[in-house]
Design a protein around this motif. Structure first.
Motif, PDB file in Angstrom:
ATOM      1  N   TYR A 104      -8.233   8.124  45.490  1.00 35.16           N
ATOM      2  CA  TYR A 104      -8.968   8.393  44.249  1.00 35.16           C
ATOM      3  C   TYR A 104      -8.076   9.120  43.231  1.00 35.16           C
ATOM      4  O   TYR A 104      -8.075   8.779  42.037  1.00 35.16           O
ATOM      5  N   LEU A 105      -7.322  10.108  43.693  1.00 38.00           N
ATOM      6  CA  LEU A 105      -6.416  10.827  42.790  1.00 38.00           C
ATOM      7  C   LEU A 105      -5.350   9.896  42.219  1.00 38.00           C
ATOM      8  O   LEU A 105      -5.019   9.976  41.031  1.00 38.00           O
ATOM      9  N   ALA A 106      -4.799   9.033  43.073  1.00 38.96           N
ATOM     10  CA  ALA A 106      -3.775   8.088  42.600  1.00 38.96           C
ATOM     11  C   ALA A 106      -4.355   7.177  41.517  1.00 38.96           C
ATOM     12  O   ALA A 106      -3.692   6.892  40.511  1.00 38.96           O
TER      13      ALA A 106
ATOM     14  N   ALA B 146     -13.100  16.778  41.642  1.00 40.31           N
ATOM     15  CA  ALA B 146     -13.018  16.020  42.899  1.00 40.31           C
ATOM     16  C   ALA B 146     -12.184  16.768  43.925  1.00 40.31           C
ATOM     17  O   ALA B 146     -12.570  16.866  45.106  1.00 40.31           O
ATOM     18  N   VAL B 147     -11.036  17.310  43.496  1.00 37.48           N
ATOM     19  CA  VAL B 147     -10.145  18.026  44.415  1.00 37.48           C
ATOM     20  C   VAL B 147     -10.847  19.248  45.008  1.00 37.48           C
ATOM     21  O   VAL B 147     -10.858  19.454  46.229  1.00 37.48           O
ATOM     22  N   CYS B 148     -11.442  20.064  44.150  1.00 38.21           N
ATOM     23  CA  CYS B 148     -12.057  21.321  44.606  1.00 38.21           C
ATOM     24  C   CYS B 148     -13.302  21.084  45.458  1.00 38.21           C
ATOM     25  O   CYS B 148     -13.546  21.815  46.425  1.00 38.21           O
ATOM     26  N   LEU B 149     -14.082  20.047  45.128  1.00 35.59           N
ATOM     27  CA  LEU B 149     -15.289  19.765  45.894  1.00 35.59           C
ATOM     28  C   LEU B 149     -14.945  19.333  47.314  1.00 35.59           C
ATOM     29  O   LEU B 149     -15.504  19.859  48.292  1.00 35.59           O
ATOM     30  N   VAL B 150     -14.022  18.388  47.442  1.00 35.18           N
ATOM     31  CA  VAL B 150     -13.611  17.936  48.771  1.00 35.18           C
ATOM     32  C   VAL B 150     -12.920  19.072  49.522  1.00 35.18           C
ATOM     33  O   VAL B 150     -13.132  19.272  50.730  1.00 35.18           O
ATOM     34  N   PHE B 151     -12.126  19.857  48.797  1.00 32.90           N
ATOM     35  CA  PHE B 151     -11.397  20.976  49.382  1.00 32.90           C
ATOM     36  C   PHE B 151     -12.343  21.977  50.040  1.00 32.90           C
ATOM     37  O   PHE B 151     -12.172  22.354  51.203  1.00 32.90           O
ATOM     38  N   VAL B 152     -13.371  22.395  49.318  1.00 29.40           N
ATOM     39  CA  VAL B 152     -14.267  23.430  49.854  1.00 29.40           C
ATOM     40  C   VAL B 152     -15.145  22.871  50.974  1.00 29.40           C
ATOM     41  O   VAL B 152     -15.455  23.585  51.940  1.00 29.40           O
ATOM     42  N   LEU B 153     -15.517  21.592  50.917  1.00 21.88           N
ATOM     43  CA  LEU B 153     -16.346  21.009  51.973  1.00 21.88           C
ATOM     44  C   LEU B 153     -15.576  20.877  53.287  1.00 21.88           C
ATOM     45  O   LEU B 153     -16.138  21.066  54.369  1.00 21.88           O
TER      46      LEU B 153
END
Length: 397
Positions: free
Chosen positions: A127-129, A152-159
């Motif tokens: 997704y980032l790419a 997107a990065v922070c949401l997936v990161f914290v989960l």
């Protein structure tokens, strides 16, 4: 078989590295699962057979995913992200709880479990790419580009971090590397790092495993003050490495496999060094370094930003995880549950790792096909140019 080999494209060295790591994995897993087999009432051959099936299934998935044009993964990444968020939430609430962490989700009716963080890594990187490659024209725009990417990065990161701090930190590091490659401004990257740091502090202080995190860090920093139980795993990993010597004790002659928890998974590198010595340990390290080198070559040759970012993100993720596992085994970091990619015994983690390799090879295949096409065009153009020169010379005569 010959037809399959002829249809196998992409970087041949990466294929070779995967095969070598798979062979090493089978040898190491067979040697280190004696205690596990005894506890489960099974034979080591039964566990090895199951592991071999997962490796062969992984290679099959790698072959299939490398045959798919990597550009299709840009569209698939949106579906991956839509699935990932609820999947991580379901895992936190209903996942199998082991050592105070809900990392595994059972697949109904199959008896299999898988770590949703493995799927989340694949989803976030693709997704980032996609986002970074499509937002290059207005990459510094906060509303259009930075906000959705950071969200997107922070949401997936914290989960992920709520149950698996080590995996989350490595994925966050890979994300930052992709942001740098994607020409995101330093100011925005610093903001992302600051938000990520705040999330780490929040989970470390309020998360369900906060006491375990602090204990592991303190044990690593001050092993002389820790109890025997707390430093048991780290001490026996060091004993395995120290007694391996240069040439090792020989295949199947490990003694620490009977004491080390997760000797077939998180601490498999220590068992390899014990049985194959410094030569075996350096060989594993060299294979991953060479893998990183080959992947960097693919990144530099990729004609499109999406292919370059995709190959970079997946290769960095695999290699950083491998280096982290080896560093922890030799005592350079606190004990965590990070397996060695394609070597540690695992179920669906092997499959997701194989798909990541397949996507990297898909980018490599596309590069090779473009080079072949350019070479063919030059070959066809050469006689035409030669004929024009001859005709010109006759005309002048």
């Amino acid at each position: 078989m010959n037809k399959i080999l002829n249809n196998t494209k992409g970087d041949r060295w990466i294929w070779l590295i995967v095969i070598l790591l798979s062979i090493i994995s089978m040898l190491a897993v067979y040697s280190s699962t004696g205690t596990l087999a005894y506890k489960q009432g099974k034979s080591t051959e039964t566990i090895l057979f199951k592991h071999m099936l997962m490796i062969f299934a992984g290679i099959a998935l790698m072959y299939i995913s490398h045959k798919i044009d990597y550009r299709y993964y840009a569209g698939i990444s949106k579906v991956f992200m839509i699935i990932t968020i609820p999947l991580l939430l379901i895992t936190l609430v209903f996942g199998n709880n082991v050592n105070g962490a809900s990392r595994w989700l059972a697949i109904p009716g199959t008896g299999f479990t898988f770590q949703t963080s493995d799927f989340a890594k694949l989803a976030l990187i693709t997704y980032l790419a996609r986002m970074l490659s499509r937002k290059q024209e207005n990459i510094r725009d906060v509303k259009e580009s930075f906000a959705p990417i950071m969200g997107a990065v922070c949401l997936v990161f914290v989960l992920i971090m709520w149950a698996n701090m080590s995996t989350a930190l490595m994925l966050f590091g890979v994300s930052i590397l992709l942001l740098i490659m994607g020409r995101v401004s330093i100011k925005q990257i610093m903001i992302t790092c600051a938000v990520g740091g705040c999330l780490v502090v929040m989970v470390a202080l309020l998360g369900p495993r906060r006491h375990l995190y602090m204990t592991r860090i303190e044990t690593w920093r001050h092993p002389e003050k820790a109890s025997v139980e707390k430093k048991f795993q780290g001490d026996h990993a060091k004993i395995a490495i120290a007694t391996g010597g240069i040439f090792g004790k020989g295949p199947g002659n490990s003694t620490e496999r009977n004491y080390l928890p997760e000797s077939y998974s998180d601490e498999i590198y220590a068992i390899i060094v014990e049985e194959y010595g410094l030569i075996g340990g350096v060989t594993i390290l060299g294979l991953y370094l060479f893998l990183l080198y080959r992947c960097v070559k693919i990144v530099t040759k990729a004609p499109k930003a999406f292919g370059a970012l995709l190959a970079a993100g997946l290769s960095f993720s695999l290699c950083i995880q491998a280096f982290a596992n080896m560093a922890i085994a030799v005592g350079l970091g606190p004990v965590t549950g990070v397996p060695l990619p394609l070597v540690s015994m695992g179920g669906t983690s092997i499959l997701f790792t194989s798909v990541a390799f397949g996507i990297i090879l898909s980018v490599s295949r596309h590069i090779d096909e473009n080079e072949e096409l350019k070479s063919a065009e030059k070959t066809e153009a050469a006689p035409k140019i030669k004929n024009k020169v001859i005709v010109g010379e006759i005309g002048l005569a």
